[in-house]
Design a protein around this motif. Sequence first.
Motif, PDB file in Angstrom:
ATOM      1  N   ALA A 183       0.867  -1.249   0.036  1.00 59.66           N
ATOM      2  CA  ALA A 183       0.319  -0.082   0.017  1.00 59.66           C
ATOM      3  C   ALA A 183       0.888   1.058   0.125  1.00 59.66           C
ATOM      4  O   ALA A 183       1.741   1.439   0.956  1.00 59.66           O
ATOM      5  N   ILE A 184       0.428   2.170  -0.924  1.00 51.94           N
ATOM      6  CA  ILE A 184       1.281   3.444  -1.094  1.00 51.94           C
ATOM      7  C   ILE A 184       0.685   4.485  -0.064  1.00 51.94           C
ATOM      8  O   ILE A 184      -0.568   4.726  -0.101  1.00 51.94           O
ATOM      9  N   PRO A 185       1.306   5.013   1.014  1.00 50.90           N
ATOM     10  CA  PRO A 185       0.960   5.839   1.754  1.00 50.90           C
ATOM     11  C   PRO A 185       0.439   7.333   1.128  1.00 50.90           C
ATOM     12  O   PRO A 185       1.045   7.569   0.235  1.00 50.90           O
ATOM     13  N   ASP A 186      -0.710   7.771   1.491  1.00 52.89           N
ATOM     14  CA  ASP A 186      -1.276   8.998   0.770  1.00 52.89           C
ATOM     15  C   ASP A 186       0.045  10.047   1.041  1.00 52.89           C
ATOM     16  O   ASP A 186       0.079  10.773  -0.041  1.00 52.89           O
ATOM     17  N   TYR A 187       0.665  10.324   1.998  1.00 58.58           N
ATOM     18  CA  TYR A 187       1.761  11.364   2.294  1.00 58.58           C
ATOM     19  C   TYR A 187       2.831  11.307   1.152  1.00 58.58           C
ATOM     20  O   TYR A 187       3.407  12.238   0.655  1.00 58.58           O
ATOM     21  N   PHE A 188       3.177   9.932   0.668  1.00 57.67           N
ATOM     22  CA  PHE A 188       4.084   9.773  -0.232  1.00 57.67           C
ATOM     23  C   PHE A 188       3.593  10.097  -1.829  1.00 57.67           C
ATOM     24  O   PHE A 188       4.370  10.763  -2.410  1.00 57.67           O
ATOM     25  N   VAL A 189       2.426   9.992  -1.765  1.00 59.65           N
ATOM     26  CA  VAL A 189       1.875  10.621  -3.199  1.00 59.65           C
ATOM     27  C   VAL A 189       2.101  11.999  -3.133  1.00 59.65           C
ATOM     28  O   VAL A 189       2.492  12.774  -4.108  1.00 59.65           O
ATOM     29  N   TYR A 190       1.456  12.753  -2.056  1.00 56.39           N
ATOM     30  CA  TYR A 190       1.330  14.216  -2.034  1.00 56.39           C
ATOM     31  C   TYR A 190       2.820  14.774  -2.021  1.00 56.39           C
ATOM     32  O   TYR A 190       3.005  15.891  -2.704  1.00 56.39           O
ATOM     33  N   MET A 191       3.831  14.210  -1.257  1.00 55.10           N
ATOM     34  CA  MET A 191       5.123  14.620  -1.378  1.00 55.10           C
ATOM     35  C   MET A 191       5.954  14.282  -2.823  1.00 55.10           C
ATOM     36  O   MET A 191       6.547  15.366  -3.353  1.00 55.10           O
ATOM     37  N   SER A 192       5.341  13.309  -3.593  1.00 50.24           N
ATOM     38  CA  SER A 192       6.013  13.150  -4.873  1.00 50.24           C
ATOM     39  C   SER A 192       5.554  14.299  -5.765  1.00 50.24           C
ATOM     40  O   SER A 192       6.269  14.775  -6.842  1.00 50.24           O
ATOM     41  N   ARG A 193       4.223  14.344  -5.733  1.00 48.61           N
ATOM     42  CA  ARG A 193       3.518  15.442  -6.525  1.00 48.61           C
ATOM     43  C   ARG A 193       4.002  16.786  -6.339  1.00 48.61           C
ATOM     44  O   ARG A 193       4.546  17.579  -7.201  1.00 48.61           O
ATOM     45  N   ALA A 194       4.486  17.245  -4.854  1.00 46.16           N
ATOM     46  CA  ALA A 194       4.784  18.488  -4.474  1.00 46.16           C
ATOM     47  C   ALA A 194       6.558  18.709  -5.036  1.00 46.16           C
ATOM     48  O   ALA A 194       6.816  19.644  -5.540  1.00 46.16           O
ATOM     49  N   PHE A 195       7.234  17.505  -4.911  1.00 44.60           N
ATOM     50  CA  PHE A 195       8.652  17.576  -5.352  1.00 44.60           C
ATOM     51  C   PHE A 195       8.361  17.751  -7.021  1.00 44.60           C
ATOM     52  O   PHE A 195       9.416  18.408  -7.626  1.00 44.60           O
ATOM     53  N   SER A 196       7.715  17.097  -7.496  1.00 48.35           N
ATOM     54  CA  SER A 196       7.631  17.037  -9.212  1.00 48.35           C
ATOM     55  C   SER A 196       7.442  18.512  -9.511  1.00 48.35           C
ATOM     56  O   SER A 196       7.839  18.938 -10.480  1.00 48.35           O
ATOM     57  N   THR A 197       6.436  18.886  -8.772  1.00 42.27           N
ATOM     58  CA  THR A 197       6.028  20.661  -9.192  1.00 42.27           C
ATOM     59  C   THR A 197       7.116  21.355  -8.999  1.00 42.27           C
ATOM     60  O   THR A 197       7.236  22.487  -9.858  1.00 42.27           O
ATOM     61  N   LEU A 198       7.472  21.376  -7.798  1.00 41.06           N
ATOM     62  CA  LEU A 198       8.967  22.181  -7.755  1.00 41.06           C
ATOM     63  C   LEU A 198      10.010  22.106  -8.610  1.00 41.06           C
ATOM     64  O   LEU A 198      10.547  22.838  -8.975  1.00 41.06           O
ATOM     65  N   GLU A 199      10.442  20.602  -8.902  1.00 43.08           N
ATOM     66  CA  GLU A 199      11.449  20.708 -10.037  1.00 43.08           C
ATOM     67  C   GLU A 199      11.175  21.259 -11.386  1.00 43.08           C
ATOM     68  O   GLU A 199      11.906  21.798 -11.866  1.00 43.08           O
ATOM     69  N   GLY A 200       9.850  20.886 -11.556  1.00 44.54           N
ATOM     70  CA  GLY A 200       9.200  21.477 -13.007  1.00 44.54           C
ATOM     71  C   GLY A 200       9.583  23.139 -12.910  1.00 44.54           C
ATOM     72  O   GLY A 200      10.009  23.665 -13.912  1.00 44.54           O
TER      73      GLY A 200
END
Length: 298
Positions: free
Chosen positions: A11-28
Motif C-alpha cells: 500500500a502506498i501511503p497518501d503522504y508519499f503521493v502528495y510529497m512526490s507531486r510536490a517535489f515534481s511541481t517544484l522541480e518543474g
Amino acid sequence: QMQEQNADVFAIPDYFVYMSRAFSTLEGIGLSHDTNYSILQECYPYLAKRLISDDSPRARGALRMLLYGKDGDELDLSKVKELTDGFESYTSSTSSVESGQGRSDDGRNAAIEQLANVLLSEESNYVQDLLLHESAAAFDVAIRNTLLSPLEPIRNLPLPIPSLGLVTLPLEVAKASMKLQAIDKSDQKKLENVKILTDALQRSRGVSSESESGSTGSPADLGRLVQEATKRRRALTRIGFSFGGSLTNIQAKRLRERSAGLKESGDDLVAEKLAGQGAEALEALAGALSFLDDRFLR
C-alpha cells in the motif's frame, strides 16, 4: 492503479503521493529557469545534516553506503568533502539571513561547533567510530611506509646460506618482520588518500594566506576545531582509548590475515609464527583498551 491491482501486496501511503507531486511541481518550476536544476541536489545539504547527526541504524547504513559505496571497503574522499560541504551549507542557511547570503561567519562557526559535538562527543557514535577507524588505518599505513621504505633492500636480501638456527635467526626474524609489515594494494589506496588530504591541507594554507574565507576544512576552521577539542578534555581521553583500540585491532587483523596466508602456503614458518604471536598480543591489548574505554564512560 498499481495499488488497486496489488492491494494485498503493498500500500502506498497518501503522504508519499502528495510529497512526490510536490517535489515534481517544484522541480518543474526550477527546470523552467535552469535546465540543470535538480531538487535532489538542493535537498542534499539537509540530507548531509541528517546523516551526520542521526545515529539511527538506518542513517548508519545510508552513511556507510554513501562514503564507501555498495560493498566497498575504501573511503571515498570526494564523498566526505560533499558531505561536510553540504553540512556547512545547511547550517549556514538556517543560522541567519546574513549567514545564508555569505555576509556572516555565524553559520560556519555553528557548523564547526555542531561537527565538534558529533566528532568529539563523550558518548560514542557511528560518525566518530568511522573517523577513528579511518584515522587509525591511515596512521598505521603511513608509519609502516615511512619505516619500511629505507629498509626495503634488507627485505629483498637473499640469505647467503641455508638456515643455521641461532646463527641466521636474527636475519630471518628481521626479514619476517618486514614481510609482515609490507605495504599491499589496499595499503597503497590508503596512502593515496593520505597524500590527497595532505595536499589539500597545503593548498588550503596557501589560500588562507590570501583570503580568510573558505569552506570547512581550512586551517582557520581546523584551529576552531582544536579550540572546541580543548573544551572536551574528558571526551578526548575516551577518544584516545578508542583510537588505540582501533589501531591495535587493525594491526591484529592484518597479522591474522597474513598468518593465514603464510600457513596455507607454508613457505615461511618464522613469519607465520611471528604473525600469530603478534596478533595474540595485539588482541589482548585491544581488549584492555576496550575495557578502559567502557569503564571510562561509567
